[in-house]
Design an enzyme around this catalytic site. Structure first.
Site, PDB file in Angstrom:
ATOM      1  N   GLY A 193       3.989   6.511  47.064  1.00  0.00           N
ATOM      2  CA  GLY A 193       3.623   6.952  48.415  1.00  0.00           C
ATOM      3  C   GLY A 193       4.181   8.314  48.734  1.00  0.00           C
ATOM      4  O   GLY A 193       4.691   9.008  47.855  1.00  0.00           O
ATOM      5  N   ASN A 194       4.064   8.721  49.986  1.00  0.00           N
ATOM      6  CA  ASN A 194       4.629   9.998  50.431  1.00  0.00           C
ATOM      7  C   ASN A 194       5.088   9.850  51.876  1.00  0.00           C
ATOM      8  O   ASN A 194       4.732   8.893  52.553  1.00  0.00           O
ATOM      9  CB  ASN A 194       3.602  11.126  50.238  1.00  0.00           C
ATOM     10  CG  ASN A 194       2.382  10.937  51.120  1.00  0.00           C
ATOM     11  OD1 ASN A 194       2.471  11.031  52.334  1.00  0.00           O
ATOM     12  ND2 ASN A 194       1.245  10.635  50.496  1.00  0.00           N
ATOM     13  N   PRO A 195       5.908  10.790  52.359  1.00  0.00           N
ATOM     14  CA  PRO A 195       6.514  10.577  53.693  1.00  0.00           C
ATOM     15  C   PRO A 195       5.632  10.917  54.892  1.00  0.00           C
ATOM     16  O   PRO A 195       6.126  10.974  56.013  1.00  0.00           O
ATOM     17  CB  PRO A 195       7.743  11.497  53.658  1.00  0.00           C
ATOM     18  CG  PRO A 195       7.467  12.514  52.637  1.00  0.00           C
ATOM     19  CD  PRO A 195       6.400  12.021  51.721  1.00  0.00           C
ATOM     20  N   SER A 196       4.331  11.092  54.699  1.00  0.00           N
ATOM     21  CA  SER A 196       3.478  11.428  55.842  1.00  0.00           C
ATOM     22  C   SER A 196       3.534  10.322  56.898  1.00  0.00           C
ATOM     23  O   SER A 196       3.378   9.149  56.581  1.00  0.00           O
ATOM     24  CB  SER A 196       2.037  11.613  55.363  1.00  0.00           C
ATOM     25  OG  SER A 196       1.183  11.633  56.474  1.00  0.00           O
TER      26      SER A 196
END
Ligand code: C5P
Length: 396
Positions: free
Chosen positions: A208-211
């Site tokens: 995932g990513n921190p968006s």
């Protein structure tokens, strides 16, 4: 925009009256001038002093207070109002308004104002279901009053059903809808994506990513307030905005499917989502055991949604960059054949992932780059939509 709007907030005697303080506070913070009028029973649930403290303006609850009935200021506030909101509205005030009784400060002000009147009912299940209340509400609706329907849930009485005051966010959205925007996107259909996708490795792990999704949500809400029909395709867990069609997704593949379906009738696609660029070649059916000292994953590209979904609609992309921001954004604009790209510097702590502010540069197919100062994501959203409105106008 609620800035400088004149709003009369009428509060009546329901246990939900304390929520009116939240509404008054949100309206005041948005820059509106909020004049509170209350019925006498309402003052038993929440004090005029509280409301005066929140709004910084006089609160009128007593009809026979010479300062309320006859003062020039009070008449002026009734005349200058952009909207009058009655929240919470009891069965009793609804009945009074339906027949034109004016024997308390709220019903009197309703009768005197020419502003649109919004009513957010709050009462016990049986009172709301009572045919006379239904009839009175239908009468008000037919006369052009805006009714913000109550929600379903547990009442103070312990009963469960319809009658709870609508969520404050829903009431705020309704007020925005009446007095807020310039409606320059009325009749337009916008598809907005938000959040970071999750590419699963096994049933419990993902890449995932921190968006956070905040930029996409700000865009969806701003477009809604400007009159657009909005579909928000989201991989974020932020609460659903009111008045927007929400399609929850998790992976890039699901997002592509949802976008492809939604753009069929759209005027513009705004891809604010941080779509993962890689996914695991295989997704294990059961949780991978941590028996071995290492684990090698084979990653393959996800579909480039913005690159692949084409059509007559405008296409707006985002470029989260850490270096050579403008050069990289320009390359993406050309490669994905976009109408507009919004570039932001993710190395700045106040800009990009997770925070409420953003510092972006707008680059269109034609024209010079426009570098905007640090502003709230909502303000950035409106700047982007100003461009979208301009480009949609030219497309006609
Ligand atoms: O190529 P890059 O990921 O930097 O481009 C960013 C833009 O492309 C964003 O608007 C993002 O939503 C979109 N994108 C996409 N599909 C991907 C990756 C990014 O639509 N697989």
């Amino acid at each position: 925009m609620l800035n400088n709007k004149n709003i009369i907030l009428g509060i009546t005697g329901s246990i939900a009256a304390y929520k009116a303080a939240d509404i008054a506070s949100k309206l005041t913070q948005a820059g509106a001038k909020v004049d509170v009028v209350m019925t006498e029973p309402a003052t038993k649930f929440i004090t005029p002093l509280t409301l005066r403290g929140i709004t910084g303006r006089a609160v009128v609850a007593d009809m026979f207070d010479p300062a309320s009935q006859h003062s020039i200021e009070h008449i002026a506030l009734v005349e200058a109002a952009d909207v009058m909101v009655i929240a919470p509205a009891t069965a009793s005030i609804i009945a009074k308004m339906a027949v034109g009784i004016a024997d308390d400060m709220v019903s009197l002000t309703v009768l005197a104002t020419r502003a649109p009147v919004m009513v957010a009912p709050a009462m016990d299940v049986d009172m709301f279901a009572n045919p006379v209340t239904r009839e009175n509400l239908a009468r008000l609706k037919a006369r052009g009053f805006i009714i913000v329907d109550p929600g379903y849930g547990r009442m103070a009485s312990g009963k469960v059903g319809w009658g709870r005051l609508a969520d404050v966010d829903k009431i705020m959205a309704a007020i925005e809808g009446v007095v807020g925007g310039s409606a320059d996107l009325a009749g337009k259909r916008l598809v907005v994506t938000a959040g970071g996708t999750r590419e699963y490795i096994d049933p419990v792990r993902y890449i995932g990513n921190p968006s956070s999704g905040k930029m996409g949500y700000a865009l969806a809400e701003a477009a809604r307030d400007r009159g657009a029909k909005v579909t928000l395709i989201t991989a974020s867990s932020l609460p659903e905005p009111e008045g927007v069609t929400v399609v929850p997704v998790e992976t890039a593949a699901q997002m592509k499917q949802a976008v492809t379906k939604a753009v069929a009738k759209a005027d513009a696609l705004l891809m604010a989502a941080a779509v993962a660029d890689y996914q695991s070649r295989t997704v294990a059916r059961s949780k991978i055991k941590k028996d071995s000292p290492g684990l090698t994953l084979e990653l393959v590209r996800t579909p480039d949604i913005l690159g692949e979904v084409r059509g007559k609609f405008l296409r707006v992309g985002f470029a989260a960059e850490s270096d050579n921001i403008i050069t990289n954004a320009k390359k993406k604009l050309a490669k994905k054949k976009l109408d507009l790209i919004v570039a932001n510097d993710i190395t700045d702590k106040k800009s990009g992932f997770g925070v409420d502010t953003n510092k972006v540069t707008l680059l269109a197919k034609k024209g010079k780059a426009e570098s905007l100062p640090l502003m709230s994501k909502r303000e950035v959203a409106d700047k982007i939509l100003d461009r979208v409105v301009g480009m949609l106008g030219k497309k006609k």
